[in-house]
Scaffold this active site. Structure first.
Site, PDB file in Angstrom:
ATOM      1  N   CYS A 113      42.489  38.176  48.295  1.00 56.56           N
ATOM      2  CA  CYS A 113      43.368  37.992  47.126  1.00 56.56           C
ATOM      3  C   CYS A 113      44.760  38.583  47.339  1.00 56.56           C
ATOM      4  O   CYS A 113      45.696  38.235  46.631  1.00 56.56           O
ATOM      5  CB  CYS A 113      42.727  38.602  45.888  1.00 56.56           C
ATOM      6  SG  CYS A 113      41.155  37.823  45.518  1.00 56.56           S
ATOM      7  N   HIS A 255      47.862  38.882  40.602  1.00 55.33           N
ATOM      8  CA  HIS A 255      46.748  38.054  41.061  1.00 55.33           C
ATOM      9  C   HIS A 255      45.816  37.737  39.901  1.00 55.33           C
ATOM     10  O   HIS A 255      45.488  38.614  39.093  1.00 55.33           O
ATOM     11  CB  HIS A 255      45.992  38.782  42.179  1.00 55.33           C
ATOM     12  CG  HIS A 255      44.708  38.114  42.515  1.00 55.33           C
ATOM     13  ND1 HIS A 255      44.670  36.825  42.969  1.00 55.33           N
ATOM     14  CD2 HIS A 255      43.422  38.525  42.425  1.00 55.33           C
ATOM     15  CE1 HIS A 255      43.405  36.473  43.152  1.00 55.33           C
ATOM     16  NE2 HIS A 255      42.633  37.490  42.829  1.00 55.33           N
ATOM     17  N   ASN A 285      39.796  32.185  39.721  1.00 57.59           N
ATOM     18  CA  ASN A 285      40.365  32.989  40.808  1.00 57.59           C
ATOM     19  C   ASN A 285      40.491  32.115  42.055  1.00 57.59           C
ATOM     20  O   ASN A 285      39.493  31.740  42.653  1.00 57.59           O
ATOM     21  CB  ASN A 285      39.437  34.186  41.079  1.00 57.59           C
ATOM     22  CG  ASN A 285      39.968  35.119  42.155  1.00 57.59           C
ATOM     23  OD1 ASN A 285      40.925  34.784  42.863  1.00 57.59           O
ATOM     24  ND2 ASN A 285      39.350  36.276  42.290  1.00 57.59           N
TER      25      ASN A 285
HETATM   26  N1  ACO Z   1      26.755  34.532  32.848  1.00 60.19           N
HETATM   27  C1  ACO Z   1      26.022  35.276  32.008  1.00 60.19           C
HETATM   28  N2  ACO Z   1      25.660  36.564  32.278  1.00 60.19           N
HETATM   29  C2  ACO Z   1      26.074  37.079  33.442  1.00 60.19           C
HETATM   30  C3  ACO Z   1      26.827  36.339  34.364  1.00 60.19           C
HETATM   31  C4  ACO Z   1      27.168  35.012  34.028  1.00 60.19           C
HETATM   32  N3  ACO Z   1      27.898  34.240  34.845  1.00 60.19           N
HETATM   33  N4  ACO Z   1      27.087  37.119  35.439  1.00 60.19           N
HETATM   34  C5  ACO Z   1      26.511  38.297  35.207  1.00 60.19           C
HETATM   35  N5  ACO Z   1      25.894  38.286  34.010  1.00 60.19           N
HETATM   36  C6  ACO Z   1      25.146  39.370  33.387  1.00 60.19           C
HETATM   37  C7  ACO Z   1      24.699  40.386  34.392  1.00 60.19           C
HETATM   38  O1  ACO Z   1      23.454  40.030  34.951  1.00 60.19           O
HETATM   39  C8  ACO Z   1      24.601  41.640  33.544  1.00 60.19           C
HETATM   40  O2  ACO Z   1      23.413  41.605  32.813  1.00 60.19           O
HETATM   41  P1  ACO Z   1      22.565  42.941  32.498  1.00 60.19           P
HETATM   42  O3  ACO Z   1      23.498  43.820  31.726  1.00 60.19           O
HETATM   43  O4  ACO Z   1      21.401  42.452  31.728  1.00 60.19           O
HETATM   44  O5  ACO Z   1      22.235  43.496  33.846  1.00 60.19           O
HETATM   45  C9  ACO Z   1      25.754  41.462  32.586  1.00 60.19           C
HETATM   46  O6  ACO Z   1      26.032  40.064  32.513  1.00 60.19           O
HETATM   47  C10 ACO Z   1      27.001  42.192  33.057  1.00 60.19           C
HETATM   48  O7  ACO Z   1      27.908  42.064  32.029  1.00 60.19           O
HETATM   49  P2  ACO Z   1      29.141  43.039  31.911  1.00 60.19           P
HETATM   50  O8  ACO Z   1      28.749  44.416  32.332  1.00 60.19           O
HETATM   51  O9  ACO Z   1      29.729  42.907  30.556  1.00 60.19           O
HETATM   52  O10 ACO Z   1      30.117  42.401  32.984  1.00 60.19           O
HETATM   53  P3  ACO Z   1      31.544  42.883  33.309  1.00 60.19           P
HETATM   54  O11 ACO Z   1      32.274  43.235  32.056  1.00 60.19           O
HETATM   55  O12 ACO Z   1      31.506  43.887  34.395  1.00 60.19           O
HETATM   56  O13 ACO Z   1      32.228  41.546  33.852  1.00 60.19           O
HETATM   57  C11 ACO Z   1      33.001  40.558  35.893  1.00 60.19           C
HETATM   58  C12 ACO Z   1      31.787  41.008  35.058  1.00 60.19           C
HETATM   59  C13 ACO Z   1      33.709  39.437  35.131  1.00 60.19           C
HETATM   60  C14 ACO Z   1      32.512  40.047  37.214  1.00 60.19           C
HETATM   61  C15 ACO Z   1      33.962  41.753  36.074  1.00 60.19           C
HETATM   62  O14 ACO Z   1      33.240  42.852  36.538  1.00 60.19           O
HETATM   63  C16 ACO Z   1      35.119  41.477  37.020  1.00 60.19           C
HETATM   64  O15 ACO Z   1      35.999  40.663  36.731  1.00 60.19           O
HETATM   65  N6  ACO Z   1      35.207  42.218  38.128  1.00 60.19           N
HETATM   66  C17 ACO Z   1      36.378  42.128  39.023  1.00 60.19           C
HETATM   67  C18 ACO Z   1      36.532  40.844  39.778  1.00 60.19           C
HETATM   68  C19 ACO Z   1      37.732  40.960  40.700  1.00 60.19           C
HETATM   69  O16 ACO Z   1      38.752  41.533  40.362  1.00 60.19           O
HETATM   70  N7  ACO Z   1      37.660  40.499  41.907  1.00 60.19           N
HETATM   71  C20 ACO Z   1      38.751  40.820  42.819  1.00 60.19           C
HETATM   72  C21 ACO Z   1      39.331  39.754  43.470  1.00 60.19           C
HETATM   73  S1  ACO Z   1      38.183  38.685  44.249  1.00 60.19           S
HETATM   74  C22 ACO Z   1      38.571  38.657  45.946  1.00 60.19           C
HETATM   75  O17 ACO Z   1      39.304  39.415  46.453  1.00 60.19           O
HETATM   76  C23 ACO Z   1      37.830  37.672  46.746  1.00 60.19           C
END
Ligand code: ACO
Length: 328
Positions: A113, A255, A285
């Site tokens: 990214c 980003h 993304n």
């Molecule tokens: N649909 C429904 N539920 C989901 C999904 C989905 N697609 N994915 C995960 N869940 C569930 C999980 O299993 C978990 O369930 P549990 O609590 O029963 O275990 C729960 O949802 C997790 O939810 P949250 O804790 O509210 O998730 P969070 O707020 O952490 O959001 C996310 C997740 C969107 C992935 C976030 O952590 C994020 O954006 N992280 C950063 C991503 C990023 O910046 N990447 C960097 C660049 S990428 C690169 O460089 C290639």
């Protein structure tokens, strides 16, 4: 001393729109979960088979047109991607060939990214030393092919889209214009917090089970926490280096990984969201393509005007992160 100026911008996204609800075909998910957690409403996916270099070509052609340049004017191609056409060689040489060039150097970079920021910094250094005058920087990704469509792949699979963005970067002698500073960072201690570990040089392919496939992994919460902190620091050092107040910057282009990351940074600097260009709702993304796609749309919408102060920042797998301060 000459500095680097972006004189051409272009983008390409595949026509196929994949809405959040379409992902229910693979995952136990919902539009509500994806939108509230990330800001994403839809993304573009290629129809297979497709080529990352070809996506880059379409964006590059637009950028060259805007800069009024021919492919033969390019002194160097920098290609940023985490989804190259082949394990090796990189997609840069493929793009060079598609552009009809014979021996123009092509450099591939693997900064995920942060690829566009790293590429811009490299281009800036080459231009400052006088080695090159015209550089084509491309960020292109086909991510719909490495996404894990198994149920456990939903955390990563819903976030990524395909697309390409390109910039023509030229030497300028106009004082105080173009790229004024760049700052780059990485921290390999966190390499495994966001990665596609296979295929790798650590595994003999013939020893893998028949269901061999790529298994992206992301520790979402850890990545989120670092992204907010590190992108914030990168913006801060760009501001301090230029002695700019947060308010006097005309446009921030961060980003596009998650709208909540941008919101957290806006809050930290007490800035309204209008100062930030965002299009994550349309494309998800797009990794290395994210910033040049934003820049292209911002320019098309008249949000980048001559003399504007602009800050770019990114964070991604590696971890890698960085920022750039520009005067348009
Ligand atoms: N649909 C429904 N539920 C989901 C999904 C989905 N697609 N994915 C995960 N869940 C569930 C999980 O299993 C978990 O369930 P549990 O609590 O029963 O275990 C729960 O949802 C997790 O939810 P949250 O804790 O509210 O998730 P969070 O707020 O952490 O959001 C996310 C997740 C969107 C992935 C976030 O952590 C994020 O954006 N992280 C950063 C991503 C990023 O910046 N990447 C960097 C660049 S990428 C690169 O460089 C290639």
């Amino acid at each position: 001393m000459a500095s680097a100026c972006i004189t051409g911008l272009g983008m390409y996204v595949p026509p196929k729109v994949v809405k959040n609800d379409d992902l229910k075909a693979f995952y136990d998910t919902s539009d509500e979960w994806i939108y509230t957690r990330s800001g994403i409403q839809e993304r573009r996916w290629v129809e297979e088979p497709a080529s990352t270099a070809e996506l880059g070509l379409y964006a590059a052609q637009e950028a060259l047109k805007m800069a009024n340049k021919k492919p033969s004017d390019i002194d160097l191609i920098i290609f940023a991607t985490l989804s190259p056409d082949m394990y090796f060689p990189g997609s840069g040489v493929l793009l060079q060939n598609l552009l009809g060039l014979e021996t123009t150097p092509a450099l591939d970079i693997r900064q995920q990214c942060s690829g566009f920021i790293y590429g811009l910094s490299i281009a800036d250094q080459y231009i400052r030393t006088g080695m090159y005058q015209t550089i084509l920087l491309v960020g292109a990704e086909i991510q719909s092919t490495w996404i894990d469509y198994n149920p456990e792949g939903r955390t990563v699979g819903v976030l990524f889209g395909d697309g390409a963005g390109a910039a023509v970067i030229e030497a300028t002698n106009a004082p105080g214009r173009g790229v004024l500073s760049t700052h780059l960072y990485s921290q390999g201690a966190y390499a495994r917090e966001l990665c596609v570990a296979e295929p790798s040089s650590a595994t003999r392919r013939h020893e893998l089970p028949g269901s061999y496939g790529m298994r992206p992994y992301m520790n979402g919460k850890e990545v989120f926490r670092h992204a907010v902190q590190r992108m914030g620091e990168a913006v801060q050092i760009a501001l301090a280096t230029q002695k700019w107040s947060p308010e006097e910057v005309d446009l921030y282009v961060l980003h596009q990984a998650n709208i909540r990351i941008v919101q957290a940074i806006a809050e930290f600097f007490h800035l309204p969201m209008e100062k930030f260009y965002n299009n994550i709702h349309k494309y998800g993304n797009t990794t290395a393509a994210s910033i040049p796609i934003c820049l292209t749309e911002a320019w098309q919408e008249g949000r980048l005007k001559s003399g504007h102060k602009v800050i770019l920042a990114a964070f991604g797998s590696g971890f890698t992160w960085g920022s750039a301060a520009l005067v348009w």
